[in-house]
Motif scaffolding. Sequence first.
Motif, PDB file in Angstrom:
ATOM      1  N   VAL A  36       0.580  -1.296   0.013  1.00 14.56           N
ATOM      2  CA  VAL A  36      -0.042   0.038  -0.068  1.00 14.56           C
ATOM      3  C   VAL A  36       1.029   1.239  -0.075  1.00 14.56           C
ATOM      4  N   SER A  37       2.060   1.378   0.849  1.00 12.76           N
ATOM      5  CA  SER A  37       2.842   2.265   0.763  1.00 12.76           C
ATOM      6  C   SER A  37       3.548   2.866  -0.728  1.00 12.76           C
ATOM      7  N   LEU A 150       3.590 -12.431   9.560  1.00 15.40           N
ATOM      8  CA  LEU A 150       4.560 -13.289   9.379  1.00 15.40           C
ATOM      9  C   LEU A 150       4.638 -13.719   7.946  1.00 15.40           C
ATOM     10  N   ALA A 151       3.560 -13.498   7.097  1.00 15.23           N
ATOM     11  CA  ALA A 151       3.626 -13.855   5.869  1.00 15.23           C
ATOM     12  C   ALA A 151       4.333 -12.990   4.954  1.00 15.23           C
ATOM     13  N   MET A 152       4.012 -11.459   5.386  1.00 14.75           N
ATOM     14  CA  MET A 152       4.655 -10.551   4.679  1.00 14.75           C
ATOM     15  C   MET A 152       6.335 -10.443   5.248  1.00 14.75           C
ATOM     16  N   VAL A 153       6.718 -10.839   6.245  1.00 16.09           N
ATOM     17  CA  VAL A 153       8.202 -10.929   6.824  1.00 16.09           C
ATOM     18  C   VAL A 153       8.791 -11.823   5.628  1.00 16.09           C
ATOM     19  N   GLU A 168      -0.011  -7.890   2.677  1.00 17.05           N
ATOM     20  CA  GLU A 168      -0.129  -6.751   3.340  1.00 17.05           C
ATOM     21  C   GLU A 168      -1.828  -6.322   3.363  1.00 17.05           C
ATOM     22  N   ARG A 169      -2.428  -6.506   2.294  1.00 17.11           N
ATOM     23  CA  ARG A 169      -3.755  -6.036   2.255  1.00 17.11           C
ATOM     24  C   ARG A 169      -4.605  -7.367   3.211  1.00 17.11           C
ATOM     25  N   ALA A 174      -7.802  -7.679   8.156  1.00 10.01           N
ATOM     26  CA  ALA A 174      -7.841  -8.148   9.556  1.00 10.01           C
ATOM     27  C   ALA A 174      -7.809  -7.297  10.634  1.00 10.01           C
ATOM     28  N   GLU A 175      -6.673  -6.417  10.473  1.00 11.55           N
ATOM     29  CA  GLU A 175      -6.587  -5.208  11.505  1.00 11.55           C
ATOM     30  C   GLU A 175      -7.838  -4.343  11.473  1.00 11.55           C
TER      31      GLU A 175
END
Length: 193
Positions: A36-37, A150-153, A168-169, A174-175
């Motif tokens: 997104v960034s 964790l998937a993003m990392v 990330e999306r 989720a957040e």
Amino acid sequence: MNLRLLALAGFALAAALVVDGHLDPNGNLNPWSLTVSDFAVSDRGGVVDWAMVVMAAASGALLLALHRTGVRIEAWVAGLFAVWAAGLTVAAIVPTDAPGLALSAAGSVHRYASVAAFVALPVAGWRLAQRVPHGRAVRALAAVSVGCALAMVYSAFPGDRVLIGLAERLLLVAEAGLLVALALPQRYRKYSS
């Protein structure tokens, strides 16, 4: 003023702004491989940056609403919400680097402000889950958030950024869901734990 409804309206506005920020007229941005960034850097000061600021403000309204309805907010949980809101705000103000460029000092500030925010919210949600009516949903969404983080990392480091945008999306959904579950319109009971 109903702070819970204000928070829900803020979350809805932030979501709408992020969706609008993904409507790339030239089609050069890929949401599966870009964060997104990465979208925000192509439109500095645009709707995605404003979405982060709105989400931070709405989160503050939510925390006040929870407190006013009798949910006990420990100092460290309030601190985690502050990290979440500050991380979003800093990420909105300090730009990351365009995709493919080396990480600059500003890009590092943006990255670690985002990481701090993404980590702080699920921890705060996990703790608050035992104090709100929709605690199971809050706890489940906190767990999903951790899994997506964790998937993003993995994608960012050994995974060569494969599907980092998707991870990330899913994390953001989720957040945002966690925040909405905390704000759902039910009478809160006073919890002592």
